[in-house]
Scaffold this motif. Sequence first.
Motif, PDB file in Angstrom:
ATOM      1  N   ALA A 238       0.928  -1.182  -0.022  1.00  0.00           N
ATOM      2  CA  ALA A 238      -0.054  -0.018  -0.083  1.00  0.00           C
ATOM      3  C   ALA A 238       0.784   1.154   0.010  1.00  0.00           C
ATOM      4  O   ALA A 238       0.783   2.137  -0.822  1.00  0.00           O
ATOM      5  CB  ALA A 238      -0.979   0.066   1.331  1.00  0.00           C
ATOM      6  N   ALA A 239       1.887   1.142   0.692  1.00  0.00           N
ATOM      7  CA  ALA A 239       2.816   2.341   0.942  1.00  0.00           C
ATOM      8  C   ALA A 239       3.426   2.707  -0.304  1.00  0.00           C
ATOM      9  O   ALA A 239       3.838   3.514  -0.876  1.00  0.00           O
ATOM     10  CB  ALA A 239       3.727   2.149   2.055  1.00  0.00           C
ATOM     11  N   ALA A 240       3.900   1.354  -1.016  1.00  0.00           N
ATOM     12  CA  ALA A 240       4.533   1.351  -2.432  1.00  0.00           C
ATOM     13  C   ALA A 240       3.815   2.219  -3.422  1.00  0.00           C
ATOM     14  O   ALA A 240       4.263   2.992  -3.956  1.00  0.00           O
ATOM     15  CB  ALA A 240       4.975   0.117  -2.776  1.00  0.00           C
ATOM     16  N   ILE A 241       2.242   1.859  -3.445  1.00  0.00           N
ATOM     17  CA  ILE A 241       1.525   2.551  -4.307  1.00  0.00           C
ATOM     18  C   ILE A 241       1.771   4.241  -4.056  1.00  0.00           C
ATOM     19  O   ILE A 241       2.127   4.660  -5.085  1.00  0.00           O
ATOM     20  CB  ILE A 241       0.087   2.017  -4.215  1.00  0.00           C
ATOM     21  N   ALA A 242       1.590   4.518  -2.912  1.00  0.00           N
ATOM     22  CA  ALA A 242       1.541   6.026  -2.563  1.00  0.00           C
ATOM     23  C   ALA A 242       2.791   6.671  -2.951  1.00  0.00           C
ATOM     24  O   ALA A 242       3.166   7.668  -3.600  1.00  0.00           O
ATOM     25  CB  ALA A 242       1.394   6.122  -1.363  1.00  0.00           C
ATOM     26  N   LEU A 243       4.210   5.792  -2.735  1.00  0.00           N
ATOM     27  CA  LEU A 243       5.489   6.238  -3.036  1.00  0.00           C
ATOM     28  C   LEU A 243       5.617   6.481  -4.420  1.00  0.00           C
ATOM     29  O   LEU A 243       6.070   7.544  -5.107  1.00  0.00           O
ATOM     30  CB  LEU A 243       6.402   5.122  -2.506  1.00  0.00           C
ATOM     31  N   THR A 244       5.290   5.458  -5.179  1.00  0.00           N
ATOM     32  CA  THR A 244       5.354   5.533  -6.606  1.00  0.00           C
ATOM     33  C   THR A 244       4.572   6.761  -7.238  1.00  0.00           C
ATOM     34  O   THR A 244       5.079   7.482  -8.053  1.00  0.00           O
ATOM     35  CB  THR A 244       4.902   4.028  -7.258  1.00  0.00           C
ATOM     36  N   ALA A 245       3.527   6.952  -6.756  1.00  0.00           N
ATOM     37  CA  ALA A 245       2.770   7.975  -7.262  1.00  0.00           C
ATOM     38  C   ALA A 245       3.333   9.441  -7.308  1.00  0.00           C
ATOM     39  O   ALA A 245       3.371  10.243  -8.003  1.00  0.00           O
ATOM     40  CB  ALA A 245       1.215   7.957  -6.468  1.00  0.00           C
ATOM     41  N   CYS A 246       4.169   9.677  -6.206  1.00  0.00           N
ATOM     42  CA  CYS A 246       4.698  11.033  -5.975  1.00  0.00           C
ATOM     43  C   CYS A 246       6.327  10.831  -6.307  1.00  0.00           C
ATOM     44  O   CYS A 246       7.010  11.680  -5.747  1.00  0.00           O
ATOM     45  CB  CYS A 246       4.439  11.564  -4.781  1.00  0.00           C
ATOM     46  N   ALA A 247       6.802   9.793  -6.871  1.00  0.00           N
ATOM     47  CA  ALA A 247       8.224   9.408  -7.019  1.00  0.00           C
ATOM     48  C   ALA A 247       9.002  10.658  -7.738  1.00  0.00           C
ATOM     49  O   ALA A 247       9.991  10.982  -7.272  1.00  0.00           O
ATOM     50  CB  ALA A 247       8.479   8.186  -7.976  1.00  0.00           C
ATOM     51  N   SER A 248       8.379  11.133  -8.771  1.00  0.00           N
ATOM     52  CA  SER A 248       9.070  12.007  -9.386  1.00  0.00           C
ATOM     53  C   SER A 248       9.050  13.509  -8.766  1.00  0.00           C
ATOM     54  O   SER A 248       9.657  14.468  -9.016  1.00  0.00           O
ATOM     55  CB  SER A 248       8.685  12.450 -10.926  1.00  0.00           C
ATOM     56  N   ASP A 249       8.141  13.648  -7.830  1.00  0.00           N
ATOM     57  CA  ASP A 249       7.951  15.118  -7.131  1.00  0.00           C
ATOM     58  C   ASP A 249       8.720  15.451  -6.147  1.00  0.00           C
ATOM     59  O   ASP A 249       9.405  16.294  -5.929  1.00  0.00           O
ATOM     60  CB  ASP A 249       6.352  15.209  -6.835  1.00  0.00           C
ATOM     61  N   ASP A 250       9.071  14.306  -5.208  1.00  0.00           N
ATOM     62  CA  ASP A 250       9.792  14.554  -4.086  1.00  0.00           C
ATOM     63  C   ASP A 250      11.084  14.043  -3.825  1.00  0.00           C
ATOM     64  O   ASP A 250      11.755  13.985  -2.775  1.00  0.00           O
ATOM     65  CB  ASP A 250       8.841  14.159  -2.849  1.00  0.00           C
ATOM     66  N   GLY A 251      11.576  13.470  -4.940  1.00  0.00           N
ATOM     67  CA  GLY A 251      13.008  12.890  -4.974  1.00  0.00           C
ATOM     68  C   GLY A 251      12.845  11.423  -4.334  1.00  0.00           C
ATOM     69  O   GLY A 251      14.002  10.972  -4.253  1.00  0.00           O
ATOM     70  N   GLU A 252      11.804  10.912  -3.837  1.00  0.00           N
ATOM     71  CA  GLU A 252      11.844   9.618  -3.203  1.00  0.00           C
ATOM     72  C   GLU A 252      12.138   8.515  -4.306  1.00  0.00           C
ATOM     73  O   GLU A 252      11.088   8.864  -5.483  1.00  0.00           O
ATOM     74  CB  GLU A 252      10.612   9.504  -2.562  1.00  0.00           C
ATOM     75  N   ALA A 253      12.625   7.555  -4.107  1.00  0.00           N
ATOM     76  CA  ALA A 253      12.834   6.429  -5.071  1.00  0.00           C
ATOM     77  C   ALA A 253      11.383   5.693  -5.221  1.00  0.00           C
ATOM     78  O   ALA A 253      10.620   5.473  -4.163  1.00  0.00           O
ATOM     79  CB  ALA A 253      13.997   5.590  -5.003  1.00  0.00           C
ATOM     80  N   ALA A 254      10.970   5.254  -6.404  1.00  0.00           N
ATOM     81  CA  ALA A 254       9.839   4.194  -6.244  1.00  0.00           C
ATOM     82  C   ALA A 254      10.202   2.995  -5.537  1.00  0.00           C
ATOM     83  O   ALA A 254      11.526   2.728  -5.350  1.00  0.00           O
ATOM     84  CB  ALA A 254       9.619   4.017  -7.800  1.00  0.00           C
ATOM     85  N   GLU A 255       9.486   2.309  -5.284  1.00  0.00           N
ATOM     86  CA  GLU A 255       9.409   1.156  -4.162  1.00  0.00           C
ATOM     87  C   GLU A 255       9.841   0.186  -5.249  1.00  0.00           C
ATOM     88  O   GLU A 255       9.021  -0.685  -5.925  1.00  0.00           O
ATOM     89  CB  GLU A 255       8.225   0.670  -3.544  1.00  0.00           C
ATOM     90  N   VAL A 256      11.303  -0.175  -5.245  1.00  0.00           N
ATOM     91  CA  VAL A 256      11.688  -1.141  -5.990  1.00  0.00           C
ATOM     92  C   VAL A 256      12.615  -2.099  -5.497  1.00  0.00           C
ATOM     93  O   VAL A 256      13.154  -1.511  -4.360  1.00  0.00           O
ATOM     94  CB  VAL A 256      12.604  -0.505  -7.363  1.00  0.00           C
ATOM     95  N   GLU A 257      12.519  -3.392  -5.814  1.00  0.00           N
ATOM     96  CA  GLU A 257      13.515  -4.301  -4.950  1.00  0.00           C
ATOM     97  C   GLU A 257      14.378  -5.113  -5.936  1.00  0.00           C
ATOM     98  O   GLU A 257      14.174  -5.262  -6.937  1.00  0.00           O
ATOM     99  CB  GLU A 257      12.472  -5.413  -4.186  1.00  0.00           C
ATOM    100  N   ALA A 258      15.497  -5.518  -5.374  1.00  0.00           N
ATOM    101  CA  ALA A 258      16.419  -6.233  -6.188  1.00  0.00           C
ATOM    102  C   ALA A 258      15.753  -7.480  -6.914  1.00  0.00           C
ATOM    103  O   ALA A 258      16.059  -7.849  -8.111  1.00  0.00           O
ATOM    104  CB  ALA A 258      17.577  -7.049  -5.439  1.00  0.00           C
ATOM    105  N   GLY A 259      14.696  -8.010  -6.250  1.00  0.00           N
ATOM    106  CA  GLY A 259      14.149  -9.287  -6.787  1.00  0.00           C
ATOM    107  C   GLY A 259      13.391  -8.911  -7.966  1.00  0.00           C
ATOM    108  O   GLY A 259      12.810  -9.777  -8.669  1.00  0.00           O
ATOM    109  N   ASP A 260      13.012  -7.387  -8.070  1.00  0.00           N
ATOM    110  CA  ASP A 260      12.370  -7.303  -9.449  1.00  0.00           C
ATOM    111  C   ASP A 260      13.171  -7.404 -10.612  1.00  0.00           C
ATOM    112  O   ASP A 260      12.614  -7.354 -11.868  1.00  0.00           O
ATOM    113  CB  ASP A 260      11.789  -5.834  -9.239  1.00  0.00           C
ATOM    114  N   PHE A 261      14.461  -7.668 -10.419  1.00  0.00           N
ATOM    115  CA  PHE A 261      15.313  -7.455 -11.707  1.00  0.00           C
ATOM    116  C   PHE A 261      16.102  -9.084 -11.825  1.00  0.00           C
ATOM    117  O   PHE A 261      16.174  -9.637 -10.948  1.00  0.00           O
ATOM    118  CB  PHE A 261      16.398  -6.579 -11.550  1.00  0.00           C
ATOM    119  N   PRO A 262      16.295  -9.261 -13.309  1.00  0.00           N
ATOM    120  CA  PRO A 262      16.924 -10.516 -13.342  1.00  0.00           C
ATOM    121  C   PRO A 262      18.071 -10.650 -12.274  1.00  0.00           C
ATOM    122  O   PRO A 262      18.816  -9.919 -12.183  1.00  0.00           O
ATOM    123  CB  PRO A 262      17.414 -10.562 -14.554  1.00  0.00           C
TER     124      PRO A 262
END
Length: 287
Positions: free
Chosen positions: A13-37
């Motif tokens: 839930a928090a991730a969705i909120a974070l992603t939504a404002c990622a470009s505005d406040d300099g916070e990174a989107a909720e991303v994990e190492a496991g999202d990548f190969p």
Amino acid sequence: MFTKTKVAALGAAAAIALTACASDDGEAAEVEAGDFPEGSTMAALAEAGEITIGTKFDQPLFGLLAPSGDPEGFDVEIGKIIAGELGISEDNITWTETVSANREPFIEDGSVDIVVATYTINDERKEVVSFAGPYYNAGQALMVMADNEDITGPDDLAGKAVCSVEGSTPAANIAENYPDAELSLFAAYTDCLEPLRNGQVDAVTTDNVILAGYVDESEGEFKIAGDQFTEEPYGIGLAHDDDEFRSWINDVLEEIFEDGRWLEAWNETAGTVLPEPTAPTVDRYEN
Ligand code: GLU
């Protein structure tokens, strides 16, 4: 990794909120190492939670060190977006100054993870590093004192003192194609400004958009003479054989061309002085 995945799930839930404002406040989107190969550079950087980015520190509009101690400009914003897509916030970016001549060595020896530094994609450089992009198309031009009427293009440079930077494509072009120009080379473009002012050199040459930044700051002292006379497609430099990382950065670029983040980054930086560009086409060349 297991723990991280669980944390990610719990924080959805928090991730969705974070992603939504990622470009505005300099916070990174909720991303994990496991999202990548597994084993990819993206996974390693996401896992480390930090990235080192090479950029210019003396080029207004693209990469200019601010009083805060961090650089500002369009290249810097592109770097922040890439970091953000890896889940790395602005605070966890280490900015390293790369002048023109040390971009390839810094990539090759691992001093930086990527370079975003008005870095022209060309075949010679592709032999030692790789490029994602382009994300902008510039072109070489000339800058002279505002009252100079003698120089309007590269053909006027014979017998003239011209200043540029070691390891740059504009310097190589003058040395190769305009051998009658008297070329002096420094480490960074700002080293050319005082020699231009005091008449030691007649012209400074590099990309039009870099020169536009100096003209803008010069309060009428300098001007651009004539039109651009080369194509300088700007790429993001990375390790030579890392096709997976290159392809992923190209995906990010295509996404931000499309969703408005690229133009937003432009408008906040270089776009305060330069006209709005159209997004270039990414070149997924074969190595
Ligand atoms: N884009 C050119 C180059 O990569 C000139 C600008 C610079 O030196 O950063 O060499």
